[in-house]
Design a protein around this motif. Structure first.
Motif, short mmCIF file in Angstrom:
data_model
loop_
_atom_site.label_atom_id
_atom_site.label_comp_id
_atom_site.label_asym_id
_atom_site.label_seq_id
_atom_site.Cartn_x
_atom_site.Cartn_y
_atom_site.Cartn_z
N ASN A 52 2.53 4.48 0.94
CA ASN A 52 2.37 5.38 2.08
C ASN A 52 1.74 6.71 1.85
O ASN A 52 2.25 7.60 1.12
CB ASN A 52 3.85 5.43 2.67
CG ASN A 52 3.87 6.28 3.78
OD1 ASN A 52 3.26 7.34 3.99
ND2 ASN A 52 4.70 5.92 4.88
N GLY A 53 0.60 6.89 2.61
CA GLY A 53 -0.12 8.05 2.27
C GLY A 53 0.59 9.43 2.91
O GLY A 53 0.27 10.40 2.02
N ALA A 54 1.39 9.33 3.75
CA ALA A 54 2.14 10.53 4.33
C ALA A 54 3.12 10.81 3.47
O ALA A 54 3.08 12.25 2.88
CB ALA A 54 2.78 10.22 5.79
N ALA A 55 3.86 10.00 2.56
CA ALA A 55 4.74 10.37 1.44
C ALA A 55 4.23 11.02 0.42
O ALA A 55 4.63 11.95 -0.05
CB ALA A 55 5.55 9.14 1.19
N ARG A 98 -3.97 17.30 0.01
CA ARG A 98 -4.48 17.06 1.28
C ARG A 98 -5.82 16.48 0.95
O ARG A 98 -6.64 17.13 0.31
CB ARG A 98 -4.38 17.96 2.39
CG ARG A 98 -2.98 18.57 2.62
CD ARG A 98 -2.88 19.92 2.97
NE ARG A 98 -2.02 20.31 4.00
CZ ARG A 98 -0.77 19.92 4.07
NH1 ARG A 98 -0.30 19.32 3.12
NH2 ARG A 98 -0.14 20.38 5.14
N THR A 99 -6.40 15.54 1.72
CA THR A 99 -7.46 14.62 1.72
C THR A 99 -8.28 14.65 2.58
O THR A 99 -9.28 13.61 2.87
CB THR A 99 -7.09 13.39 0.76
OG1 THR A 99 -6.31 12.57 1.66
CG2 THR A 99 -6.80 13.65 -0.55
N ARG A 140 0.68 -1.06 -0.06
CA ARG A 140 0.08 0.09 -0.12
C ARG A 140 0.95 1.27 -0.03
O ARG A 140 1.84 1.27 0.77
CB ARG A 140 -0.97 0.11 1.34
CG ARG A 140 -1.96 -1.09 1.52
CD ARG A 140 -3.12 -0.57 0.59
NE ARG A 140 -3.98 -1.78 0.90
CZ ARG A 140 -5.30 -1.60 0.48
NH1 ARG A 140 -5.72 -0.59 -0.16
NH2 ARG A 140 -5.92 -2.56 0.40
N MET A 192 1.08 12.45 0.27
CA MET A 192 0.72 13.88 0.42
C MET A 192 1.74 14.79 0.48
O MET A 192 1.78 15.82 0.07
CB MET A 192 0.25 13.85 1.98
CG MET A 192 -1.19 13.49 1.99
SD MET A 192 -1.71 13.73 3.95
CE MET A 192 -3.31 12.38 3.73
N LEU A 193 3.04 14.51 0.98
CA LEU A 193 4.20 15.50 1.24
C LEU A 193 4.57 15.96 -0.23
O LEU A 193 4.68 17.07 -0.40
CB LEU A 193 5.53 14.69 1.78
CG LEU A 193 6.55 15.30 2.03
CD1 LEU A 193 6.37 16.76 3.09
CD2 LEU A 193 7.81 14.58 2.79
N PRO A 204 -2.06 16.59 8.50
CA PRO A 204 -2.12 17.38 6.99
C PRO A 204 -3.55 17.36 6.65
O PRO A 204 -4.10 16.50 5.76
CB PRO A 204 -1.32 16.20 6.12
CG PRO A 204 -1.87 14.93 7.07
CD PRO A 204 -1.67 15.34 8.34
#
Lengths: 337, 337
Positions: B34-37, B45-46, B32, B39-40, B102
């Motif tokens: 990485n959502g944080a990466a 942003r969601t 999966r 977004m960065l 975020p």
DNA sequence: CTGAAAGCGCTTACAG
DNA sequence: CTGAAAGCGCTTACAG
């Protein structure tokens, strides 16, 4: 500049002078550290996602309230993901949405089949806890009520009042009959009473109303145990509209102690449960898991009878000893058997 | 490997062979992103954060439901942050919690002072929308009901039924009197009727019950407009417990069309509002802002009278023309003035 | 069509 | 005590 980071995190080794300058600049620029970047580097996720099929029904909303309270205390943010009724698609979509975010873990409200399916769709490795029970699915920590015991107790209470049997309007349950229904049945069987056919409702008072209309024309109904209070509200109304008096003609007992139960006409006898506590417990389970790895556990919370005025002895056939000074015999019906 | 990214995002230029291999690997490893990466790097942003003082009360919970539905459709995740009653501290803490994540933007449920203060505590630059209205605070897009008009209409309806005046039990309002209260007052003044002192309640039926007890011993009360349905439930109950009949002795009208309003005894006349729609609108405002930058706007949603059985003409002093075949005159009280 | 390279904004060791 | 350096896991241009 690592110094900024140190100041903001409150790490000791920073000179007063530097600290002041940094703080001033932060203040002036309105600087906020980027949450995504921080998460990426620390690996510490602070979002807990709640997966549920509903956010407004009493039990659901109140559980979420408990989760949120505990999460806030723990410095976690709660995200809500709703699975709309529909096919597997909806479940998969919800899971994808959740996993697309940097979530620390998930709490599933497992009050219905949607919740059960969501648990099964969640990947191993992701910390998961549940509120409510289903028989299916993997072993995860669960915060739950002893619904079965509650169902037994409520039924026994009604039986103890003198009712020959107790009819039942059930909530959906996730997969198989709900614990409340199981408890009701076992109490009846233990007492050697007939087990009437269960009427299925969803969680709404509307569905309770419809069930009530059916019960009103069913002979031998003197006591009804409802899967939740909203159903009980509907049942009572339908019974009243049909010319029956509560509790003189029919006793009705609910589940949950909804905020309006005490104000109902008549005030509703119900099995009280603490959903806020339930939510808090689930969050605690999740946090434990975050800290120490998996550890399936279960905590049945307490449940207790709150006797109000919607329940009483069954209608007498003679004028002897009717409850609460009620007029007797209007529309009296024969006892079953 | 950028290729993986391309495959997962569905960017066209990837050979079938590569695609298959990637998909197989993803499948096997349970990979999966990485959502944080993500977004960065994307800056997209969601997460939409909802700030509110409560999650379970009807209007609040239903607005949140609307926000969540619309957010899900837009691929956004909804986070809930509750501001517990308390000092400014709580507001600041909530804002910090939100900004530490975020988040793409914030929707504040501005039904009470807590919400109003939250709006003021939010930094400029962060996209914000509100549900509900307060006079204070900066200019932000708001989804709201025309409470004032609703209050007027409800009052006029009651006046039109023949009541000399209308008493009022109000919801808190954020800062100053709620629009409902303002509308009630203006309708009374326009009609040249006396304006009785307002009874203040919070949002609960319990507070309505207490207000009802006061009203029961106040002379000249023949009609009561309540700030919401839960209050109306409490008022009705208290009035009934005090020996008054609804609507023969006193008419009661609520606000919101709560799911139990139709099942109440008697079924409650109320001003219907669509909170789900309200929540959806707020989210749409926020998304617009995300896309095109700030654009203060306001949308008053419709509101309409739902006439049920808790309202009728005032008690007559003669036997002429009582409403609904009611017995007349029991506990008839003099009209005011 | 497909890799190597750079960089998103932080924090964490690591040298001064 | 305080900067320079590396790296978290991705995506986006950029060369092959």
């Amino acid at each position: 500049m690592p110094t900024v980071s140190r100041v903001l995190k409150g790490s000791p080794p920073v000179s007063q002078r530097k600290r002041d300058r940094v703080l001033a600049a932060v203040q002036e620029l309105g600087y906020r550290p980027n949450g995504a970047a921080r998460m990426l580097v620390t690996g510490r996720r602070t979002i807990v996602s709640v997966i549920t099929s509903n956010t407004t029904r009493f039990g659901y909303a109140t559980s979420i309230q408990g989760i949120e309270e505990a999460a806030r205390t723990a410095g976690l943010l709660v995200a809500i993901t709703v699975i709309d009724p529909g096919g597997e698609d909806e479940v998969a979509a919800a899971v994808d949405l959740v996993l697309g975010q940097p979530v620390a873990g998930v709490i599933v409200l497992d009050f219905d089949p949607q919740g059960t399916r969501a648990i099964e769709a969640l990947p191993e490795g992701l910390p998961v806890a549940a509120v409510g029970s289903s028989d299916v699915g993997r072993e995860i920590p669960r915060a739950l009520f002893d619904d079965r015991l509650g169902g037994r107790q409520a039924t026994q209470y009604l039986l103890g009042l003198g009712h020959a049997t107790v009819h039942h309007v059930s909530v959906p349950g996730s997969g198989r009959p709900s614990g409340r229904t199981l408890g009701w049945r076992s109490a009846l069987e233990s007492a050697g009473a007939v087990v009437p056919e269960t009427l299925e409702a969803d969680w709404t008072s509307q569905s309770g109303y419809e069930a009530g209309l059916v019960l009103a024309r069913t002979p031998g109904v003197t006591a009804v145990l409802c899967g939740n209070d909203e159903i009980a509200f509907g049942v009572i109304k339908a019974l009243q509209v049909s010319g029956l008096r509560i509790p003189q003609d029919v006793s009705v007992v609910g589940f949950d102690d909804h905020p309006l139960a005490a104000l109902w006409t008549p005030p509703l006898t119900t099995m009280g449960q603490d959903f806020v506590e339930l939510g808090r417990t689930a969050l605690a389970f999740l946090v434990e898991q975050l800290d120490e790895g998996p550890g399936p556990q279960t905590s049945p919370s307490t449940i207790h009878l709150i006797e109000r005025e919607s329940s009483g002895p069954p209608p007498a056939r003679s004028v002897t000893g009717p409850a609460r000074g009620a007029r007797v015999g209007r529309r009296a019906r024969p006892r079953p058997r």
